[in-house]
Design an enzyme around this catalytic site. Sequence first.
Site, PDB file in Angstrom:
ATOM      1  N   ALA A   1      33.612  12.260  66.086  1.00  0.00           N
ATOM      2  CA  ALA A   1      32.267  12.730  65.744  1.00  0.00           C
ATOM      3  C   ALA A   1      32.352  13.837  64.701  1.00  0.00           C
ATOM      4  O   ALA A   1      33.427  14.116  64.172  1.00  0.00           O
ATOM      5  CB  ALA A   1      31.561  13.228  66.993  1.00  0.00           C
ATOM      6  N   ASN A   2      31.234  14.452  64.383  1.00  0.00           N
ATOM      7  CA  ASN A   2      31.219  15.593  63.453  1.00  0.00           C
ATOM      8  C   ASN A   2      30.125  16.564  63.878  1.00  0.00           C
ATOM      9  O   ASN A   2      29.415  16.310  64.843  1.00  0.00           O
ATOM     10  CB  ASN A   2      31.023  15.099  62.011  1.00  0.00           C
ATOM     11  CG  ASN A   2      29.695  14.387  61.839  1.00  0.00           C
ATOM     12  OD1 ASN A   2      28.636  14.987  61.973  1.00  0.00           O
ATOM     13  ND2 ASN A   2      29.757  13.083  61.581  1.00  0.00           N
ATOM     14  N   ARG A   3      30.000  17.659  63.164  1.00  0.00           N
ATOM     15  CA  ARG A   3      29.134  18.761  63.603  1.00  0.00           C
ATOM     16  C   ARG A   3      27.673  18.655  63.167  1.00  0.00           C
ATOM     17  O   ARG A   3      26.926  19.612  63.280  1.00  0.00           O
ATOM     18  CB  ARG A   3      29.695  20.096  63.098  1.00  0.00           C
ATOM     19  CG  ARG A   3      31.043  20.439  63.658  1.00  0.00           C
ATOM     20  CD  ARG A   3      31.462  21.845  63.248  1.00  0.00           C
ATOM     21  NE  ARG A   3      32.850  22.079  63.577  1.00  0.00           N
ATOM     22  CZ  ARG A   3      33.304  22.337  64.791  1.00  0.00           C
ATOM     23  NH1 ARG A   3      32.465  22.408  65.821  1.00  0.00           N
ATOM     24  NH2 ARG A   3      34.591  22.519  64.993  1.00  0.00           N
TER      25      ARG A   3
END
Length: 225
Positions: free
Chosen positions: A29-31
């Site tokens: 995932a990412n932020r």
Amino acid sequence: PGARPLAGHHVLVTSGPTHEPIDPVRYIANRSSGKQGHAIAAAAARAGARVTLVSGPVAIPDPPGVTTVHVETARQMLEAVEAALPADIAIMAAAVADWRAAEELDAKLKKDGTGAVAPLPLVQNPDILATLGRHHTLRPDLVIGFAAETNDLKAHAEAKLRSKGADWILANDVSPETGVMGGDDNTIHLVTTSGVEPWPKMTKTEVAARLVERIADRLGKSGSG
Ligand code: C5P
């Protein structure tokens, strides 16, 4: 234009991160928070558009007055975007994961006790913005993407316009010290084929409102709004 300058137009927005499964309990995932994309969807709805928002997993509520489709992976996001066509305006604000695990494992990946680490082969995800920008039959009239960069903002954004077949790119600096990722503010350069317009630092809600203004101007000029 008046108070509802996007009335009669279908606006398609992507927002949030994607989650790419590795095994039943893990994902890549990412932020991304979804704040910018959701604010754009809400602003377009306030401007009278019919809005479809395709959102990855986020912790913020669905915007009012918008049809929101929830997805997890990039491939699901692409499928939902294609299902929502035709659209007049596409704004791809999602932070789509560039890569996913080549294979999703059916069972949880285990430590083997020797300290050896199993390789995790990755493959590239489909590019949703480029798919729309280069769509042969249902290309939206206005295709807008984001370029989150930590350096050489304008050069990268101009390259992205061309490589993805987009009309506009909103370039923003996501260096850690800017606090853009997850934060409430954004500093944008609007990059089009006719030039670069730097916007002052403003909230993501203000960015959304200004983008809707620019879209309304453009519809006015092309005589379709
Ligand atoms: O290539 P890069 O990820 O920097 O491009 C960012 C832009 O492309 C954003 O508008 C993002 O929503 C879009 N994008 C996409 N699908 C991908 C990767 C990026 O729609 N797989």
